[in-house]
Design an enzyme around this catalytic site. Structure first.
Site, PDB file in Angstrom:
ATOM      1  N   ASP A   1       0.836  -1.193   0.000  1.00  0.00           N
ATOM      2  CA  ASP A   1       0.000   0.000   0.000  1.00  0.00           C
ATOM      3  C   ASP A   1       0.869   1.240   0.000  1.00  0.00           C
ATOM      4  O   ASP A   1       1.755   1.392   0.822  1.00  0.00           O
ATOM      5  CB  ASP A   1      -0.895  -0.003   1.242  1.00  0.00           C
ATOM      6  CG  ASP A   1      -2.065   0.922   1.086  1.00  0.00           C
ATOM      7  OD1 ASP A   1      -1.855   2.054   0.612  1.00  0.00           O
ATOM      8  OD2 ASP A   1      -3.186   0.532   1.424  1.00  0.00           O
TER       9      ASP A   1
ATOM     10  N   GLU B   1      -1.786   6.597   0.700  1.00  0.00           N
ATOM     11  CA  GLU B   1      -2.350   7.870   0.259  1.00  0.00           C
ATOM     12  C   GLU B   1      -1.442   8.602  -0.728  1.00  0.00           C
ATOM     13  O   GLU B   1      -0.718   9.528  -0.380  1.00  0.00           O
ATOM     14  CB  GLU B   1      -2.632   8.779   1.456  1.00  0.00           C
ATOM     15  CG  GLU B   1      -3.544   8.140   2.481  1.00  0.00           C
ATOM     16  CD  GLU B   1      -4.870   7.707   1.895  1.00  0.00           C
ATOM     17  OE1 GLU B   1      -5.424   8.436   1.057  1.00  0.00           O
ATOM     18  OE2 GLU B   1      -5.349   6.638   2.259  1.00  0.00           O
TER      19      GLU B   1
ATOM     20  N   ASP C   1      -9.620   2.948  -2.623  1.00  0.00           N
ATOM     21  CA  ASP C   1     -10.607   3.293  -1.598  1.00  0.00           C
ATOM     22  C   ASP C   1     -11.805   3.983  -2.247  1.00  0.00           C
ATOM     23  O   ASP C   1     -11.895   5.217  -2.304  1.00  0.00           O
ATOM     24  CB  ASP C   1      -9.971   4.194  -0.542  1.00  0.00           C
ATOM     25  CG  ASP C   1      -8.861   3.480   0.208  1.00  0.00           C
ATOM     26  OD1 ASP C   1      -8.769   2.250   0.095  1.00  0.00           O
ATOM     27  OD2 ASP C   1      -8.075   4.152   0.893  1.00  0.00           O
TER      28      ASP C   1
END
Length: 661
Positions: A380, A383, A450
């Protein structure tokens, strides 16, 4: 002006040098620069093998042919691509009076290749092409949060964001494919009047074009020059259970045990983020995960694989920060305090473009995860809207300076891929929420990030998954039910969940995930415990009616295991998408090029997801006049090449099986 160097056609005019050379079967690579030397980075392309080609030099025009594709260059530098039948596939868009014999001669002074110098170095590059047919259809380009499968007429940002993956390869209905082989942030405009590609900062133009008689031929040619996925391991063929997030070892094991107690098929269970003491400490927090070895062993005894989430962020207070700072393993900021992300701690990213930093990270992961038996990683990028990486200048930027995403996943996946190879392992799976052209060869399983929990969002994911397959990323998945929100007690959300679960059964990887409401209380005060979990998100969390539907589709997925394995083998061997647009399987059926809300799961199964709330019926197009389609639920047979109306019930989704006449 023109010269030949081996298999390379070279054009030079003023400060510009352009190379056109064969690259793979039926493919040509085009590069141009105004630098003193042509940059020698291949980016997404694998090194070229020697290809027989034909180069003809002339005074007014020169040509290079490789199989089914030919490029001609005028004495002023305009490039036109044609196929083996002489049909123009692509033509650069020039509007000037340099060549007054050009039928498109114009006084508006627009160049097909525009190198605009940036202050401080490099160029802002724009490459323009004619839009030769307003009815042309374009597919691919990666994953964008919009509902359109056909991208003609769209304006696309070439940058990575959470839920957006720029993979700039497309297939055209005119019989060609193109890769914009430049990882710089930019823009693609696929307009009906002109088409253009732009890079905000680059040293050269670089793209690859191929011609083919079918979409499959074009796709397979692209896979040959950029790489193919490994063979999907067996655990990738079944069902994956996940939520945001399992907070303790006992909570995760209790869920796994319950799946087994109920006799439900399950292959993978996931430990999401903040299972660590602090970001940058790639290990389990012993407070909440006291015995990982025992946990992994119990899961293996139940024949369940464990996936863990790996983040590249390093907390300034973590045990590894000082050492990584001293050794130059962290990215740098242009000015001010070295923080890239302020979420559950002030963090900066590991610099995975540094080989020594990659080795350091892999050694930590190997010791704390891999040696415990964990073989599946969730990489990941934390962001991506906060940081960006400029490959041309080898520099990172803060999101406050440039409103763009990053390109972490290409290098970050490579970190683990290379580490696995050193350990003698094969069949690597890296779950990523971003990718670029070529990422597939590093075992990139891309999920769509997301996303919202809504029917509108579900519709977007269908377009995203199909276009990712065309863009060369056959391993793709989405959060069943969406990520943000959704209360398992809400009847409206239950309907959405069912429709998403049914569709997810026929995605390359079937993965249940989401951050459900209401939020759960935190189960501790130290480490990652302050990052609270969402509500329960298992198949029995949605009531008895939904549970029975989920159980039915879990069993369908399991029954398809051998078939899915065959699709993964095709992806590995040829680069074939697992989810395929109708036109991919039926290129001669004109109607198949128009359908955007159905697809083929492999060659034998047609899937028609339910994408509207409260749907009572839906129209389904059955392609191929020489095909008989059997509705899986009812057994009713239909002749292909026609539209039918299908009644809809909550417990089923329209699926049809192909039978040749």
């Amino acid at each position: 002006m023109f010269r030949k160097d081996g298999n390379r056609l070279i054009f030079q005019y003023d400060a510009e040098k352009m190379w056109i050379e064969p690259w793979g079967e039926n493919g040509l690579r085009v590069r141009s620069t105004k630098e003193a030397e042509m940059p020698e980075r291949d980016w997404a392309l694998l090194p070229a093998e020697d290809c027989p080609c034909n180069i003809v030099l002339g005074e007014e025009k020169s040509e290079i042919r490789n199989g089914k594709i030919k490029a001609s260059v005028s004495r002023w530098g305009k490039v036109i691509f044609t196929n083996q039948e002489g049909k123009v596939l692509m033509e650069e868009y020039w509007r000037n009076r340099t060549d007054v014999t050009d039928p498109k001669c114009s006084a508006i002074e627009v160049e097909g290749r525009e190198f605009r110098p940036n202050i401080g170095g490099d160029y802002r590059l724009t490459v323009r092409f004619e839009s030769l047919d307003r009815n042309e259809k374009i597919f691919g380009m990666g994953q964008y949060q919009q509902p359109y499968l056909n991208l003609k007429g769209l304006d696309l940002e070439l940058a990575h964001r959470n839920s957006q993956a720029s993979v700039p390869f497309f297939i055209s209905s005119r019989g060609y494919g193109m890769l914009w082989n430049n990882p710089g942030v930019g823009r693609a405009v696929l307009g009906m009047n002109t088409m253009s590609f732009e890079a905000l900062a680059t040293k050269c133009m670089d793209y690859w074009v191929t011609a083919g008689d079918t979409p499959a031929e074009i796709e397979e040619a692209y896979a040959e020059v950029t790489g193919k996925v490994p063979m999907m391991p067996e655990y990738g063929l079944g069902f994956w259970q996940c939520k945001l997030r399992y907070q303790t070892q006992e909570e995760l094991l209790s869920v796994a045990r319950e799946y087994k107690r109920r006799g439900l098929p399950i292959d993978v269970i996931v430990i999401d983020f903040f299972h660590w003491p602090k970001q940058g400490e790639w290990k389990f927090d012993p407070v909440y995960w006291p015995d990982p070895d025992k946990m992994v062993q119990e899961l293996e005894d139940m024949e369940i694989r464990l996936m863990v989430s790996i983040w590249p962020t390093v907390d300034r207070d973590s045990e590894n920060y000082a050492e990584m700072l001293e050794k130059g393993y962290l990215i740098r900021t242009e000015r001010g305090f070295r923080v890239g992300l302020n979420f559950e701690g002030a963090t900066i990213h590991c610099d995975v473009t540094n080989p020594e930093a990659r080795e350091y990270l892999w050694d930590k992961a190997r010791k704390n995860y891999y040696e415990k038996g964990i073989r599946v990683f969730w990489l990941d990028e934390a962001e991506p809207e906060y940081t960006a990486y400029d490959f041309d200048n080898y520099r990172y930027y803060m999101g406050t300076d440039l409103e763009i995403g990053n390109i972490y996943p290409v290098e970050y996946a490579r970190t683990f891929y290379e580490g696995m190879e050193r350990e003698g392992q094969e069949n690597i799976v890296n779950l990523l929420r971003c990718a670029w052209a070529g990422s597939q060869k590093y075992g990139a399983l891309v999920w769509s990030g997301d996303i919202a929990s809504s029917f509108e969002s579900m519709r977007n994911q269908l377009a995203a998954g199909l276009n990712m397959g065309i863009a060369g990323i056959p391993w793709w998945t989405t959060d069943i039910g969406g990520f943000h929100g959704g209360d398992p007690r809400d009847p409206e959300f239950r309907e959405l969940f069912v429709r998403w679960f049914q569709w997810g059964t026929f995605c390359p990887v079937m993965r249940l995930h989401g951050d459900r409401e209401p939020r759960q209380p935190q189960q501790g005060t130290t480490g990652g415990a302050t990052c609270c979990s969402g509500a329960e998100n298992e198949v029995w969390s949605y009531g008895s009616e939904v549970y029975e539907i989920c159980k039915k589709y879990l069993e369908i997925r399991e029954k398809m295991r051998e078939y899915t394995r065959g699709l993964m083998q095709e992806a590995h061997d040829k680069g074939t998408p697992v989810m395929r647009t109708l036109f991919y399987e039926f290129p001669r059926d004109a109607a198949a090029w128009e359908i955007e809300d159905e697809y083929c799961y492999g060659s034998q199964v047609l899937v028609a997801p339910i994408l509207e709330k409260g749907a009572k019926s839906r129209k389904v197009y059955l392609p191929g006049a020489d095909v008989t389609w059997t509705e899986a639920e009812s057994g009713i047979q239909y002749t292909g090449g026609q539209w039918i109306e299908v009644d809809i019930k909550l417990e089923s989704m329209p699926v049809f099986l192909k039978t040749q006449k």
